[in-house]
Enzyme design. Structure first.
Site, PDB file in Angstrom:
ATOM      1  N   ASP A  40      44.651   3.402  -1.231  1.00 47.37           N
ATOM      2  CA  ASP A  40      45.706   3.435  -2.241  1.00 47.37           C
ATOM      3  C   ASP A  40      46.554   4.675  -1.982  1.00 47.37           C
ATOM      4  O   ASP A  40      46.098   5.801  -2.163  1.00 47.37           O
ATOM      5  CB  ASP A  40      45.065   3.475  -3.627  1.00 47.37           C
ATOM      6  N   ASP A  42      49.669   6.818  -3.036  1.00 46.61           N
ATOM      7  CA  ASP A  42      50.547   7.060  -4.185  1.00 46.61           C
ATOM      8  C   ASP A  42      51.886   7.651  -3.764  1.00 46.61           C
ATOM      9  O   ASP A  42      51.952   8.477  -2.849  1.00 46.61           O
ATOM     10  CB  ASP A  42      49.885   8.034  -5.168  1.00 46.61           C
ATOM     11  N   SER A  71      52.140  -1.483  -4.299  1.00 43.08           N
ATOM     12  CA  SER A  71      51.279  -1.365  -5.481  1.00 43.08           C
ATOM     13  C   SER A  71      52.081  -1.683  -6.745  1.00 43.08           C
ATOM     14  O   SER A  71      53.311  -1.704  -6.723  1.00 43.08           O
ATOM     15  CB  SER A  71      50.670   0.034  -5.554  1.00 43.08           C
ATOM     16  N   HIS A  78      49.037  -0.411  -1.155  1.00 43.14           N
ATOM     17  CA  HIS A  78      47.613  -0.713  -1.022  1.00 43.14           C
ATOM     18  C   HIS A  78      47.420  -1.257   0.388  1.00 43.14           C
ATOM     19  O   HIS A  78      48.031  -2.263   0.748  1.00 43.14           O
ATOM     20  CB  HIS A  78      47.160  -1.770  -2.028  1.00 43.14           C
ATOM     21  N   GLU A 100      43.763   7.455  -2.071  1.00 46.09           N
ATOM     22  CA  GLU A 100      42.457   7.100  -2.613  1.00 46.09           C
ATOM     23  C   GLU A 100      41.844   6.048  -1.702  1.00 46.09           C
ATOM     24  O   GLU A 100      42.540   5.146  -1.229  1.00 46.09           O
ATOM     25  CB  GLU A 100      42.599   6.566  -4.029  1.00 46.09           C
TER      26      GLU A 100
END
Length: 134
Positions: A40, A42, A71, A78, A100
């Protein structure tokens, strides 16, 4: 009963989930019954131009031919693939953004909004995960 990312009795099939009127969309539960992982990223995508930040472009390049989608925030990605990730990690970057890495115990909301020409396959992300967590 509300769904839980750690209780398989609350999960459903894709067919049942798409037919349901509950919730706000589809997602995928990462569990220890398979080796599917999600990276993930961001705040790495300009939603107006579609351009990636250099650090995110490098991770996408390193991931190779695998499924990547925008995302739900519209400014993140993602990256889906396969690797042995049993302990999730949040890696804070010096610029305040984060990557992540999850492989179990998480629900990831999905948009179906493919990034670029990403294929509908899952590549081996073991090398990418090792590089990010080194």
């Amino acid at each position: 009963m509300a769904a839980s990312s750690t209780n398989p009795r609350t999960w459903s099939t894709h067919e049942d989930a798409t037919a349901s009127t509950a919730g706000v969309g589809l997602g995928f539960v990462l569990s220890d019954v398979d080796d599917i992982v999600c990276l993930d990223l961001d705040h790495c995508l300009n939603p107006l131009t579609g351009r990636l930040t250099p650090w995110a472009a490098a991770i996408v390049r390193d991931a190779g031919a695998t499924y990547v989608e925008v995302s739900p925030s519209g400014d993140g990605l993602h990256i889906w693939g396969r690797a042995d990730v049993r302990q999730g990690r949040r890696i804070r970057r010096p610029d305040g953004t984060a990557v992540e890495i999850y492989g179990t115990g998480r629900y990831i909301a999905m948009t179906g909004h493919r990034h670029g020409n990403a294929p509908s396959i899952l590549a081996d992300l073991s090398t990418v995960v090792a590089k990010l967590t080194a």
